[in-house]
Design a protein around this motif. Structure first.
Motif, short mmCIF file in Angstrom:
data_model
loop_
_atom_site.label_atom_id
_atom_site.label_comp_id
_atom_site.label_asym_id
_atom_site.label_seq_id
_atom_site.Cartn_x
_atom_site.Cartn_y
_atom_site.Cartn_z
N ARG A 282 27.11 49.94 2.12
CA ARG A 282 26.38 50.20 1.02
C ARG A 282 26.10 51.59 1.05
O ARG A 282 25.98 52.48 -0.07
N ASP A 283 25.93 52.43 2.11
CA ASP A 283 25.54 53.85 2.00
C ASP A 283 26.58 54.88 1.89
O ASP A 283 26.59 56.09 2.18
N GLY A 284 28.09 54.19 2.00
CA GLY A 284 29.27 55.19 2.07
C GLY A 284 29.82 55.48 3.26
O GLY A 284 30.72 56.35 3.34
N THR A 285 29.07 55.16 4.39
CA THR A 285 29.63 55.35 5.77
C THR A 285 30.43 54.41 6.51
O THR A 285 30.38 54.29 7.59
N GLY A 286 30.95 53.37 5.80
CA GLY A 286 31.66 52.34 6.20
C GLY A 286 32.77 52.75 7.11
O GLY A 286 33.18 51.87 8.22
N ARG A 287 33.56 53.59 6.79
CA ARG A 287 34.73 54.11 7.40
C ARG A 287 34.35 54.60 8.91
O ARG A 287 35.07 54.25 9.74
N THR A 288 33.45 55.16 8.72
CA THR A 288 32.77 56.01 10.02
C THR A 288 32.39 55.04 10.90
O THR A 288 32.61 54.90 12.04
#
Length: 299
Positions: free
Chosen positions: A217-223
């Motif tokens: 949700r906060d855009g750090t999924g790949r990390t």
């Protein structure tokens, strides 16, 4: 089976908020104790095995159907609502909650207390490699015939020879692919687009791995996906080159400890950026030196 009637107990007013499996298990255990039942008798009455009930009370996961069966037969209900509505409901029951404290306690970076050390025993240098914004400028577009072009109008994998050249002196370096192409194409097909000198280094991909919802949700999924893969494989020496590895400062047991493991790229330049190339070269020298030192100590 009819719901097990809890024994009345006005001496306590337990907080019904369950923010994790351990708290949920505690609430189930409290309900069983109020019923004056041991685990075996309670499990027999509900129609589950004692092992299932014991796992729930210990904060371990079980199938959702069995979990809801246990809750229903203990007369317990689960409510799913926004935090603000939960505040109102809890206040009516005489409780308050600090959501910031809860999030902080659940964060891997801020958990306190004794923690078993994570032994990073695999020393093979591992490079996590993205495609779009990394090995070429721009992002892939797939037409109805399955043909791939880039939204930048540039050539695919135009920067791949740079990576081939950087890795050439280090034959032990392995590659794990993180590209979003894995979401729509077969793994073998995704690997086949690479130059042969890179393709033969590929030992795995992150295909099928899902980021935890909060990170997605906060855009750090790949990390999150890369970090989970690296820790799961017990990798000691690893580096991720990617234009989507945001928020690296929030990952790890100590905030910021993994920032050196991520190279966040400009999608218009990828690894053609001189600063990014220097980061990669420095890492290659560092892990090569470390591995040579370890081999010397054990010989």
């Amino acid at each position: 089976m009819d719901p097990i009637p809890p024994k009345n107990d006005d001496r306590s007013n337990p907080n019904p908020l369950a923010v994790d499996l351990h708290k949920l298990g505690q609430l189930v255990c409290d309900a069983r104790v109020r019923c004056e039942l041991n685990i075996r008798d309670a499990a027999d009455g509900i129609g589950v095995s004692p092992r299932v009930l014991s796992r729930i009370e210990s904060g371990e996961s079980v199938g959702t159907e069995r979990l809801f069966k246990v809750l229903k037969d203990f007369g317990l209900a689960m409510l799913v609502m926004p935090n603000g509505d939960a505040d109102v409901a809890l206040e009516a029951l005489g409780h308050t909650v600090n959501w910031e404290d809860i999030v902080a306690r659940q964060s891997p970076a801020t958990l306190s207390g004794p923690r078993p050390s994570l032994v990073l025993g695999r020393t093979t240098p591992t490079l996590f490699v993205d495609y779009d914004g990394t090995l070429h400028a721009g992002h892939a577009l797939v037409d109805e015939h399955g043909q791939i072009t880039l939204d930048s109008g540039r050539a695919m994998f135009e920067f791949a020879p740079l990576l081939v050249e950087m890795l050439e002196p280090y034959p032990s370096v392995e590659i794990v692919l993180t590209t979003s192409w894995l979401e729509t194409l077969h793994e073998e097909k995704v690997i086949s687009y690479l130059p042969a000198k890179l393709a033969r280094r590929v030992v795995g991909t992150t295909q099928g791995r899902k980021a935890r919802f909060s990170y997605f949700r906060d855009g750090t999924g790949r990390t999150d996906i890369i970090t989970s893969y690296a820790f799961g494989k017990r990798l000691k020496h690893w580096l991720a080159i990617d234009d989507s590895v945001y928020g690296a400062d929030s990952f790890g047991y100590v905030p910021g400890e993994l920032m050196g493991n991520f190279v966040l790229l400009d999608s218009t330049r990828g690894i053609s950026d001189e600063g990014a190339q220097q980061r990669i070269r420095d890492w290659l020298v560092e892990v090569h030196t470390d591995n040579c030192t370890q081999r010397g100590q054990t010989s």
